[in-house]
Design a protein around this motif. Structure first.
Motif, PDB file in Angstrom:
ATOM      1  N   ALA A 100      27.080  23.217 -25.254  1.00 37.20           N
ATOM      2  CA  ALA A 100      26.038  22.191 -25.293  1.00 37.20           C
ATOM      3  C   ALA A 100      24.905  22.567 -24.334  1.00 37.20           C
ATOM      4  O   ALA A 100      23.726  22.371 -24.628  1.00 37.20           O
ATOM      5  CB  ALA A 100      26.616  20.828 -24.924  1.00 37.20           C
ATOM      6  N   ARG A 101      25.267  23.124 -23.186  1.00 37.73           N
ATOM      7  CA  ARG A 101      24.238  23.521 -22.216  1.00 37.73           C
ATOM      8  C   ARG A 101      23.440  24.712 -22.732  1.00 37.73           C
ATOM      9  O   ARG A 101      22.228  24.788 -22.529  1.00 37.73           O
ATOM     10  CB  ARG A 101      24.887  23.858 -20.871  1.00 37.73           C
ATOM     11  N   ILE A 102      24.112  25.628 -23.419  1.00 38.38           N
ATOM     12  CA  ILE A 102      23.389  26.766 -23.991  1.00 38.38           C
ATOM     13  C   ILE A 102      22.416  26.274 -25.072  1.00 38.38           C
ATOM     14  O   ILE A 102      21.426  26.911 -25.388  1.00 38.38           O
ATOM     15  CB  ILE A 102      24.368  27.815 -24.588  1.00 38.38           C
ATOM     16  N   SER A 103      22.711  25.093 -25.630  1.00 36.91           N
ATOM     17  CA  SER A 103      21.778  24.505 -26.587  1.00 36.91           C
ATOM     18  C   SER A 103      20.657  23.746 -25.893  1.00 36.91           C
ATOM     19  O   SER A 103      19.821  23.159 -26.554  1.00 36.91           O
ATOM     20  CB  SER A 103      22.522  23.556 -27.523  1.00 36.91           C
ATOM     21  N   GLY A 104      20.681  23.728 -24.573  1.00 37.85           N
ATOM     22  CA  GLY A 104      19.569  23.127 -23.845  1.00 37.85           C
ATOM     23  C   GLY A 104      19.815  21.722 -23.334  1.00 37.85           C
ATOM     24  O   GLY A 104      18.889  21.064 -22.869  1.00 37.85           O
ATOM     25  N   LEU A 105      21.070  21.233 -23.399  1.00 39.00           N
ATOM     26  CA  LEU A 105      21.330  19.900 -22.871  1.00 39.00           C
ATOM     27  C   LEU A 105      21.586  19.973 -21.365  1.00 39.00           C
ATOM     28  O   LEU A 105      22.336  20.833 -20.919  1.00 39.00           O
ATOM     29  CB  LEU A 105      22.561  19.291 -23.563  1.00 39.00           C
ATOM     30  N   PRO A 106      20.974  19.104 -20.583  1.00 37.71           N
ATOM     31  CA  PRO A 106      21.236  19.092 -19.146  1.00 37.71           C
ATOM     32  C   PRO A 106      22.718  18.826 -18.864  1.00 37.71           C
ATOM     33  O   PRO A 106      23.428  18.287 -19.713  1.00 37.71           O
ATOM     34  CB  PRO A 106      20.375  17.949 -18.623  1.00 37.71           C
TER      35      PRO A 106
ATOM     36  N   LYS B  26      16.989  14.305 -23.138  1.00 40.24           N
ATOM     37  CA  LYS B  26      16.128  15.460 -22.945  1.00 40.24           C
ATOM     38  C   LYS B  26      16.786  16.715 -23.510  1.00 40.24           C
ATOM     39  O   LYS B  26      17.990  16.896 -23.403  1.00 40.24           O
ATOM     40  CB  LYS B  26      15.943  15.633 -21.434  1.00 40.24           C
ATOM     41  N   ARG B  28      16.359  20.796 -23.091  1.00 41.17           N
ATOM     42  CA  ARG B  28      15.653  21.835 -22.346  1.00 41.17           C
ATOM     43  C   ARG B  28      15.555  23.066 -23.229  1.00 41.17           C
ATOM     44  O   ARG B  28      16.212  23.184 -24.250  1.00 41.17           O
ATOM     45  CB  ARG B  28      16.417  22.158 -21.064  1.00 41.17           C
ATOM     46  N   PHE B  32      16.346  27.277 -19.542  1.00 40.97           N
ATOM     47  CA  PHE B  32      17.470  26.500 -19.035  1.00 40.97           C
ATOM     48  C   PHE B  32      18.771  27.011 -19.638  1.00 40.97           C
ATOM     49  O   PHE B  32      19.778  27.154 -18.948  1.00 40.97           O
ATOM     50  CB  PHE B  32      17.278  25.017 -19.381  1.00 40.97           C
ATOM     51  N   ALA B  33      18.743  27.307 -20.924  1.00 39.76           N
ATOM     52  CA  ALA B  33      19.943  27.793 -21.606  1.00 39.76           C
ATOM     53  C   ALA B  33      20.377  29.133 -21.011  1.00 39.76           C
ATOM     54  O   ALA B  33      21.565  29.353 -20.751  1.00 39.76           O
ATOM     55  CB  ALA B  33      19.671  27.928 -23.101  1.00 39.76           C
ATOM     56  N   SER B  36      21.897  28.529 -17.671  1.00 40.79           N
ATOM     57  CA  SER B  36      23.256  28.000 -17.810  1.00 40.79           C
ATOM     58  C   SER B  36      24.256  29.113 -18.087  1.00 40.79           C
ATOM     59  O   SER B  36      25.355  29.135 -17.542  1.00 40.79           O
ATOM     60  CB  SER B  36      23.327  26.996 -18.965  1.00 40.79           C
ATOM     61  N   ARG B 134      21.992  29.398 -30.838  1.00 43.38           N
ATOM     62  CA  ARG B 134      21.583  28.320 -29.928  1.00 43.38           C
ATOM     63  C   ARG B 134      20.207  28.610 -29.341  1.00 43.38           C
ATOM     64  O   ARG B 134      19.468  29.430 -29.884  1.00 43.38           O
ATOM     65  CB  ARG B 134      22.646  28.159 -28.848  1.00 43.38           C
ATOM     66  N   ALA B 135      19.903  27.929 -28.220  1.00 45.53           N
ATOM     67  CA  ALA B 135      18.535  28.003 -27.701  1.00 45.53           C
ATOM     68  C   ALA B 135      18.154  29.385 -27.159  1.00 45.53           C
ATOM     69  O   ALA B 135      16.980  29.694 -27.024  1.00 45.53           O
ATOM     70  CB  ALA B 135      18.340  26.943 -26.613  1.00 45.53           C
TER      71      ALA B 135
END
Lengths: 306, 308
Positions: A100-106, B26, B28, B32-33, B36, B134-135
């Motif tokens: 989920a974070r790699i998809s840009g979610l904080p 939000k 990002r 950010f990705a 992470s 993904r992003a």
């Protein structure tokens, strides 16, 4: 805005043509992508996701071009691959949060979403255990969860019921159906099992050897002449012959006789025939025409049963 | 089971089931990705978020590299007495400038164990398609992985520097004064260790990325660090005896010796007499940078092409 649009999309693997000039246009909904193994289903999904580059032709997803807006597309799609894609030595919660974070979610949002989608797919206490110890059914749920984690607008599922037992299969299909129809996420389900597509999808795309075979709402396939199945304990062949003698199209299928229900007089004919032959009748059931018929070469066009 | 115990099955849970909810918060972007992934990768190298057994290798191997410095620290009072009486020559002890040259080979052990860990898992378990849809894009993935390994190596390289720093302060009569006089001596460790970390991380990761199996990747990394280290040095030794000039350039490509000479440039240490004077220490720094760029390029190329 159409969900997916392709124009003479072609993909060559050396001499093998996985996609041969595919033109299609589908509107949002739950779309079934049917075809035999090697028909080009996975290739099409991978091209739409930007994992593969097409040899020629163009395509767009949610109005975004796969060549120039691939990054934007990737943010709003979720992908569940056909193959295993889970590392065995992490827990489901940790893995889905990471994705989920790699998809840009904080960070906090990723955790909340993970808890939510894992509950949605039906993983509870076991979600902290390492994925390596999961059953196939649980792994498929985690795969679906990671695809849903960032709340995509479009889900692309490649053979989501692979390796599942009948119960697991029904649960997965139900999950896909709920996700697609209740929550407004468009879904493309690639499968070689027509029965599955029939259960969950609103629209059908059938491809074969990289070419479009059929593209139409499911209802157009299932609203044709219904089929009546008459099951007898013995003497199905005699019943079929008797009914054929009365002028009905009848086909024996094991202990059943399949009949095209074209008018109500059929019921009387069945009653009379069964009584005359004094056969032990088990049931008379109306069946929906199966989607398989569209792939059957000898499928009767008028809906008659041979 | 569930039929006999309906309370435990889903209907009971459905009271709290709010169904699927959309995410309105939000989102990002790519940076950010990638960040992470970098953080998670760095945690993974040290075995955090993995089973306890995954922590053993990185911590033991990092400890092994720091061991000489820790020994100096532990026996600092004895050593300072021995230096005062003239029994020990301070130049024989590990210091900031000669540390990597002395024990740098141990870094290779850390690389063999942890570089495959960073990139092989995702290929072996076929996780790459999930990342690439993904992003982040493929290049971001490769760079985040590389930076995480380089960061981990930099930490490994800096632990003995800190141990030596503390040891030197403890050995001095006036600790506060010693801090002031010590840190300029330790400072070149930062750029030299950055170069070492970036250089060996890029080599090890580029090589590892070509195999989904950890074992093969580890063998590949080991083979590179052994062959590219010793073959040029042997040829250099023979050629030097024979008076050939071109062999002077061979030590530039060696990972350990080359980077040791690059460290000399940062510390201003003169190059040992058994090396050709025709090539200055600065050339080794340049060679380290070129190698880093080359292997980073190979890594990026690999991930551009890899099937997912």
């Amino acid at each position: 805005m159409s969900l997916i649009e392709t124009a003479s999309l072609t993909k060559d693997y050396g001499p093998v043509k996985a996609l041969a000039g595919l033109d299609l246009r589908v509107e949002p909904g739950v779309i079934g992508l049917v075809g035999a193994n090697g028909a080009g289903k996975s290739t099409l999904l991978k091209i739409l996701l930007g994992l593969l580059a097409p040899t020629s032709g163009s395509a767009s997803v949610l109005g975004m071009d796969i060549g120039t807006e691939a990054g934007e597309i990737r943010k709003v799609v979720g992908y569940m691959p056909e193959h295993d894609c889970l590392p065995p030595d992490v827990g489901a919660t940790e893995f889905v949060t990471h994705m989920a974070r790699i998809s840009g979610l904080p960070r906090t949002a990723a955790r909340e979403r993970t808890a939510e989608v894992l509950r949605h797919v039906g993983l509870y206490e076991e979600r902290y255990r390492q994925i390596g110890g999961y059953s196939t059914g649980m792994k498929q749920r985690v795969k679906l969860a990671q695809a849903l984690a960032h709340d995509p607008k479009l889900l692309l599922l490649d053979e989501p019921t692979n390796g599942l037992d009948p119960t697991g299969r029904d649960e997965m299909l139900d999950l896909i159906k709920r996700t697609g129809t209740d929550f407004g996420i468009s879904v493309v389900v690639a499968s070689h099992l027509l029965g599955e597509i029939e259960q969950v999808c609103t629209y059908l795309l059938a491809i074969d050897a990289g070419r479009l075979l059929q593209s139409a709402p499911i209802s157009t396939f299932t609203q044709r002449t219904p089929v009546l199945a008459v099951e007898v304990e013995e003497g199905a062949d005699r019943l079929a012959a008797a009914l054929a003698g009365r002028g009905f199209q009848a086909r024996q299928d094991g202990a059943c006789v399949l009949l095209a229900l074209e008018d109500e007089s059929l019921y009387d004919a069945i009653r009379d025939s069964v009584a005359e032959l004094s056969l032990p009748l088990v049931r008379i059931q109306q069946e929906r025409r199966r989607l398989e018929d569209i792939f059957r070469d000898d499928a009767p066009s008028a809906g008659g049963v041979q | 089971m569930s039929a006999g115990n309906p309370a435990a099955s889903s209907p009971a849970g459905s009271i709290y089931d709010l169904g699927y909810r959309h995410y309105e918060g939000k989102r990002r972007g790519r940076w950010f990705a990638a960040w992470s992934l970098y953080v998670d990768s760095l945690r993974g190298i040290w075995g955090f978020g993995r089973p306890t057994s995954a922590k053993a290798a990185p911590f033991i191997l990092a400890g092994l590299y720091a061991l000489p410095a820790v020994i100096v620290l532990a026996f600092s009072s004895i050593i300072s007495n021995s230096i005062a009486t003239g029994a020990t020559n301070p130049a024989d002890l590990p210091n900031y400038a000669n540390y990597f040259a002395g024990i740098g080979t141990f870094i290779v052990l850390f690389l063999i164990a942890q570089a495959p860990e960073v990139v092989c898992r995702d290929q072996r378990y076929q996780v790459l398609p999930l990342y690439f849809t993904r992003a982040i894009d493929r290049f971001d993935y490769a760079m985040a992985r590389l930076l995480s390994l380089a960061t981990a190596l930099f930490l490994v390289l800096m632990v003995p520097v800190i141990a030596l720093f503390i040891g030197d302060i403890l050995m001095s009569a006036d600790a506060f004064k010693a801090i002031g006089s010590e840190w300029p001596k330790a400072l070149p460790s930062i750029p030299s260790n950055l170069l070492i970390a970036a250089s060996v991380a890029s080599i090890a990761l580029a090589l590892s990325s070509y195999s989904p199996r950890r074992a093969y990747a580890a063998v590949g990394v080991l083979a590179y660090f052994l062959l590219v280290e010793f073959v040029p040095l042997v040829i250099y030794g023979i050629g030097h005896e024979a008076g050939a000039k071109w062999v002077d350039y061979l030590p530039l490509i060696t990972p350990n010796t080359g980077l040791s000479r690059a460290t000399d440039w940062f510390f201003g240490t003169p190059i040992p007499p058994d090396f050709p004077s025709s090539i200055g220490a600065g050339a080794y720094v340049l060679a380290g940078l070129v190698s880093t760029l080359l292997f980073t390029g190979i890594l990026a190329w690999r991930y551009r092409r890899i099937a997912a």
